[in-house]
Scaffold this motif. Structure first.
Motif, PDB file in Angstrom:
ATOM      1  N   LEU A   1       0.651  -0.787   0.247  1.00 54.56           N
ATOM      2  CA  LEU A   1      -0.348  -0.097  -0.324  1.00 54.56           C
ATOM      3  C   LEU A   1       0.722   1.314  -0.357  1.00 54.56           C
ATOM      4  O   LEU A   1       1.643   1.343   0.376  1.00 54.56           O
ATOM      5  N   SER A   2       0.936   2.221  -0.563  1.00 49.72           N
ATOM      6  CA  SER A   2       1.145   3.151  -1.260  1.00 49.72           C
ATOM      7  C   SER A   2       0.375   4.530  -0.947  1.00 49.72           C
ATOM      8  O   SER A   2      -1.181   4.764  -1.487  1.00 49.72           O
TER       9      SER A   2
ATOM     10  N   LYS B   1     -12.437  -3.536  -6.713  1.00 48.15           N
ATOM     11  CA  LYS B   1     -10.984  -3.825  -7.192  1.00 48.15           C
ATOM     12  C   LYS B   1     -10.059  -4.809  -6.332  1.00 48.15           C
ATOM     13  O   LYS B   1      -9.780  -5.765  -7.583  1.00 48.15           O
ATOM     14  N   PHE B   2     -10.110  -5.087  -5.431  1.00 44.89           N
ATOM     15  CA  PHE B   2      -9.385  -5.772  -4.562  1.00 44.89           C
ATOM     16  C   PHE B   2      -9.885  -6.660  -3.920  1.00 44.89           C
ATOM     17  O   PHE B   2      -9.192  -7.365  -3.511  1.00 44.89           O
TER      18      PHE B   2
ATOM     19  N   PHE C   1     -11.036  -0.933   2.785  1.00 44.18           N
ATOM     20  CA  PHE C   1     -11.612  -0.489   0.732  1.00 44.18           C
ATOM     21  C   PHE C   1     -12.553   0.053   0.398  1.00 44.18           C
ATOM     22  O   PHE C   1     -13.556  -0.801   0.771  1.00 44.18           O
ATOM     23  N   PHE C   2     -12.770   1.269  -0.518  1.00 42.36           N
ATOM     24  CA  PHE C   2     -14.191   1.248   0.226  1.00 42.36           C
ATOM     25  C   PHE C   2     -14.170   2.246  -1.758  1.00 42.36           C
ATOM     26  O   PHE C   2     -13.922   1.697  -2.648  1.00 42.36           O
TER      27      PHE C   2
ATOM     28  N   PHE D   1     -15.225  -3.075   2.821  1.00 46.64           N
ATOM     29  CA  PHE D   1     -14.715  -4.381   2.639  1.00 46.64           C
ATOM     30  C   PHE D   1     -13.280  -3.223   3.331  1.00 46.64           C
ATOM     31  O   PHE D   1     -12.446  -2.677   3.396  1.00 46.64           O
ATOM     32  N   HIS D   2     -12.832  -4.649   4.241  1.00 46.97           N
ATOM     33  CA  HIS D   2     -11.935  -4.216   5.512  1.00 46.97           C
ATOM     34  C   HIS D   2     -10.851  -6.082   5.177  1.00 46.97           C
ATOM     35  O   HIS D   2     -11.157  -7.048   4.940  1.00 46.97           O
ATOM     36  N   VAL D   3      -9.366  -5.414   5.840  1.00 48.93           N
ATOM     37  CA  VAL D   3      -8.177  -6.070   5.990  1.00 48.93           C
ATOM     38  C   VAL D   3      -7.625  -6.001   7.387  1.00 48.93           C
ATOM     39  O   VAL D   3      -7.252  -4.523   7.748  1.00 48.93           O
ATOM     40  N   GLU D   4      -7.090  -6.768   7.849  1.00 47.91           N
ATOM     41  CA  GLU D   4      -6.474  -6.894   8.905  1.00 47.91           C
ATOM     42  C   GLU D   4      -4.845  -7.143   8.449  1.00 47.91           C
ATOM     43  O   GLU D   4      -4.381  -7.994   7.506  1.00 47.91           O
ATOM     44  N   LEU D   5      -4.142  -6.071   8.753  1.00 50.76           N
ATOM     45  CA  LEU D   5      -1.943  -6.500   7.604  1.00 50.76           C
ATOM     46  C   LEU D   5      -1.156  -6.317   8.792  1.00 50.76           C
ATOM     47  O   LEU D   5      -1.775  -5.801   9.534  1.00 50.76           O
TER      48      LEU D   5
END
Length: 95
Positions: free
Chosen positions: A6-7, A93-94, A86-87, A70-74
């Motif tokens: 992620l950038s 896309k992801f 991510f919205f 949706f969400h992710v834990e990193l």
């Protein structure tokens, strides 16, 4: 589950202007999750996705239609953890 980069830094900014950083295996510069703050506007993370949530729909305020999220834990190599959401187009896309 997966590895993600992620950038958040403008095209005009050089990676050398970002600090503190650690060097990745491919010679890229990655910001440790533990060093992120609301004052950081330029960063690149390299992390592993440990949890991926379900895609959800919501109604936008003001009658703007439907949205998706949706969400992710990193988890990064030094052990820092963060949750990213991510919205809309990025969610599509992801996901």
């Amino acid at each position: 589950l997966a590895q993600v980069l992620l950038s958040r830094y403008p095209r005009a900014a050089s990676p050398a202007a970002m600090a503190p950083m650690q060097t990745g295996e491919a010679g890229g510069f990655f910001f440790p999750i533990s060093e992120l703050s609301s004052y950081q506007s330029q960063w690149t993370l390299k992390a592993r996705v440990t949890t991926k949530g379900q895609m959800r729909s919501f109604s936008r305020r003001g009658g703007g239609g439907e949205g998706k999220v949706f969400h992710v834990e990193l988890l990064d190599a030094p052990g820092g953890e963060i949750r990213a959401s991510f919205f809309n187009d990025a969610a599509t896309k992801f996901f």
